[in-house]
Scaffold this motif. Structure first.
Motif, PDB file in Angstrom:
ATOM      1  N   LEU B  63      -5.738  -5.195  -9.463  1.00 55.78           N
ATOM      2  CA  LEU B  63      -5.097  -4.885  -8.187  1.00 55.78           C
ATOM      3  C   LEU B  63      -3.856  -5.750  -7.981  1.00 55.78           C
ATOM      4  CD1 LEU B  63      -5.092  -3.498  -5.453  1.00 55.78           C
ATOM      5  CD2 LEU B  63      -6.623  -5.236  -4.627  1.00 55.78           C
ATOM      6  N   ILE B  66      -0.875  -4.214  -9.469  1.00 55.10           N
ATOM      7  CA  ILE B  66      -0.329  -3.083  -8.707  1.00 55.10           C
ATOM      8  C   ILE B  66       0.481  -3.607  -7.520  1.00 55.10           C
ATOM      9  CG2 ILE B  66      -0.934  -0.993  -7.448  1.00 55.10           C
ATOM     10  CD1 ILE B  66      -3.425  -0.812  -9.140  1.00 55.10           C
ATOM     11  N   PHE B  67      -0.062  -4.629  -6.853  1.00 55.94           N
ATOM     12  CA  PHE B  67       0.683  -5.289  -5.785  1.00 55.94           C
ATOM     13  C   PHE B  67       2.010  -5.819  -6.324  1.00 55.94           C
ATOM     14  CE2 PHE B  67      -2.981  -5.568  -2.955  1.00 55.94           C
ATOM     15  CZ  PHE B  67      -2.341  -5.492  -1.730  1.00 55.94           C
ATOM     16  N   PHE B  70       4.539  -3.084  -6.769  1.00 58.71           N
ATOM     17  CA  PHE B  70       5.148  -2.529  -5.563  1.00 58.71           C
ATOM     18  C   PHE B  70       5.962  -3.560  -4.799  1.00 58.71           C
ATOM     19  CE2 PHE B  70       2.307   0.992  -6.323  1.00 58.71           C
ATOM     20  CZ  PHE B  70       3.164   2.030  -6.044  1.00 58.71           C
ATOM     21  N   ALA B  87       4.217  -1.628   1.128  1.00 52.92           N
ATOM     22  CA  ALA B  87       3.895  -1.826  -0.283  1.00 52.92           C
ATOM     23  C   ALA B  87       2.413  -2.145  -0.438  1.00 52.92           C
ATOM     24  CB  ALA B  87       4.737  -2.960  -0.858  1.00 52.92           C
ATOM     25  N   THR B  90       0.317   0.960   0.157  1.00 50.78           N
ATOM     26  CA  THR B  90       0.430   1.864  -0.997  1.00 50.78           C
ATOM     27  C   THR B  90      -0.415   1.350  -2.160  1.00 50.78           C
ATOM     28  OG1 THR B  90       2.716   2.068  -0.305  1.00 50.78           O
ATOM     29  CG2 THR B  90       2.104   3.136  -2.354  1.00 50.78           C
ATOM     30  N   ALA B  91      -0.273   0.077  -2.476  1.00 47.19           N
ATOM     31  CA  ALA B  91      -1.002  -0.475  -3.615  1.00 47.19           C
ATOM     32  C   ALA B  91      -2.507  -0.340  -3.408  1.00 47.19           C
ATOM     33  CB  ALA B  91      -0.628  -1.942  -3.816  1.00 47.19           C
ATOM     34  N   TYR B  95      -5.031   2.106  -5.628  1.00 48.81           N
ATOM     35  CA  TYR B  95      -6.092   1.470  -6.404  1.00 48.81           C
ATOM     36  C   TYR B  95      -7.460   1.980  -5.966  1.00 48.81           C
ATOM     37  CZ  TYR B  95      -8.932  -2.411  -8.225  1.00 48.81           C
ATOM     38  OH  TYR B  95      -9.861  -3.168  -8.872  1.00 48.81           O
TER      39      TYR B  95
END
Lengths: 296, 215
Positions: B63, B66-67, B70, B87, B90-91, B95
């Protein structure tokens, strides 16, 4: 299994499916195409952005940060397994003196977010090197989850196993170590490995407290002006590395599951509806229709 | 206690942000997860493959990464400029959707084959079978693990603290600015999380107990 939801398609259904497939291809191609277009427009595919991959120093640093990730993973995994085993034993104990505190500890560590826990160790208590805080956090959080997995594994075994062992004159420890645990570990092996995948992914949290692991190095590398600040390419490469590592572990879980199912002596995976929090994926165990939930 | 009472505004703002993140990401991931689950059981092989690819990709990525994407890499693509809060939502949604998808899909798989076959024999179509026969039954198997996934989401919102979102995990930063001891503040944060998570866990257990007896 999903095939029972629909009939063998006739000519009209086939045409409809073909249309849906075309629409799907177009939509997904449009999304991917747009992303690639944005990559190209902002110059992410320019050779300069990928030059960093050619430097030996960068490659070596990348490998050593990967090793740092794996180091945290390996130590965290071993400690978490030990912690899980100890506290699972505590929760299964007949003595309330052991059972109640271990239950409280396990529940507490499962409820506190791993990030907060790592912050407590790093900023609150101050354990020195970030590595210590990361490993301790991984151990406590995943250990608590593993304790639940072990416990439900033992509890899901048929009662006759325990009774027969007692009837043979075994003592409590013998029953647990010689009869219950080997079967429970075998039945829960896929779930345990899945939890280890979670642990591997969670090592990335070390980034937040500046543990020099893969993601931290990616941030550093992505900011180097001489390479044209290749943050996007670096992120892609690092993501691929993580995905490959996790897939290897997941593959191991599947392999173990398959091997387990093939063996005739294996215990039928019991209806353990594990009451876990964490990221849960549910897999239907073949044939039984029962649920075994796994943490991801 | 003083640390909490003197900085009540910080804690209030932090946890309000956390809950906001949680609710928005929960809605986002539930919607996206449902769509993905539909894709994964659909009769069109290409759509199934697309759903599987998404789930494999996002379930095996940390995760934090992904953070990271973004917060740092996405702005470089110059598509739209998004705030750190957007952001984070979204992340988290992208996920969690992968996990929601898996929960729903395996829930559908627990419904006995005979149910769908009987519905088909009655002449119902794919949509009808799903909405009036399979999904109502699958709900039983889906809801308890779904609650678990949402608990995980609630805990995962704290990752946003590392990416400039002023939520509960970031309370420490502001506390140390005010010269308060970090440990006490963090322990309060941990306690509030226990208070938030334990009722959800109890709900999940009771649902599981009550519904697992089915058939």
């Amino acid at each position: 299994m999903s095939s029972v939801l629909f009939d063998l398609p006739g000519p009209r259904a086939r045409a409809r499916h073909r249309l849906l497939a075309v629409v799907g291809v177009v939509v997904i191609a449009a999304i991917i195409g747009f992303v690639i277009y944005r990559f190209a427009v902002t110059g992410q595919f320019a050779s300069r952005m990928w030059e960093w991959l050619l430097y030996e120093k960068v490659q070596l640093d990348l490998v050593s940060s990967l090793l740092a990730t794996l180091q945290a993973f390996a130590l965290g995994a071993v400690l978490a397994l030990v912690f899980g085993a100890v506290f699972a034993a505590g929760r299964l104990s007949d003595h309330a003196v052991l059972r109640v505190p271990s239950t409280a500890i396990v529940e507490f560590f499962r409820a506190v977010p791993l990030v907060v826990m790592i912050f407590i160790f790093h900023y609150g208590i101050g354990l020195g090197a970030p590595f210590n805080s990361v490993v301790l956090g991984l151990m406590l959080y995943n250990g608590a989850v593993l304790a639940e997995i072990f416990r439900s594994g033992v509890e899901s075994l048929p009662r006759g196993q325990r009774e027969a062992a007692y009837a043979l004159g075994m003592r409590k420890t013998q029953v647990m170590l010689l009869v219950l645990l080997p079967q429970a570990v075998r039945a829960m092996l896929p779930t345990i490995v899945s939890q280890l995948v979670v642990l591997l992914k969670d090592t990335a949290l070390g980034f937040l407290i500046t543990y020099p692991e893969l993601l931290y190095y990616a941030r550093y590398l992505g900011g180097i002006a001489e390479f044209g600040r290749p943050l996007v390419p670096v992120t892609m490469v690092v993501a691929a590395m993580y995905i490959v590592m996790c897939l290897l572990l997941t593959w191991l879980a599947h392999y173990l599951e398959r091997r387990n199912r093939r063996s005739k002596k294996a215990v039928p995976t019991a209806p353990t509806a594990l009451g876990e929090d964490g990221d849960v994926a549910v897999t239907a165990v073949a044939g039984t229709g029962q649920l075994t939930s796994q943490q991801y | 206690m003083d640390v909490l009472l003197d900085n009540l505004d910080l804690f209030e703002r932090g946890f309000l942000n956390t809950i906001q993140l949680f609710v928005l990401a929960a809605i986002g991931s539930l919607v996206l997860g449902m769509v993905l689950a539909m894709l994964r059981v659909s009769p069109v092989p290409f759509l199934r493959a697309a759903g599987t690819a998404y789930v494999t990709l996002f379930r095996n990525t940390p995760l934090t990464l992904i953070f990271f994407f973004f917060a740092f890499a996405f702005p470089l693509l110059e598509i739209v400029s998004i705030s750190y809060f957007t952001a984070a939502v979204t992340a988290l949604s992208l996920y969690t959707a992968a996990f929601i998808c898996e929960v729903v899909r395996s829930g559908i798989n627990t419904v006995p084959v005979g149910q769908a076959e009987a519905a088909r024999a009655l002449g119902l179509g794919f949509g009808q079978i799903l909405t009036s026969v399979v999904l109502p039954q699958a709900t039983r198997a889906v809801v308890p693990p779904m609650v678990s996934t949402l608990i995980a989401l609630l805990k995962n919102t704290t990752v946003a603290a590392g990416f400039s979102v002023a939520e509960a995990g970031a309370i420490r930063d502001y506390l140390s600015e005010r010269g308060e001891p970090a440990l006490t503040g963090l322990l309060w944060v941990a306690l509030f999380f226990v208070i938030l998570v334990v009722p959800m866990t109890l709900l999940q257990r009771s649902l599981e107990k009550r519904w697992s007896v089915a058939r």
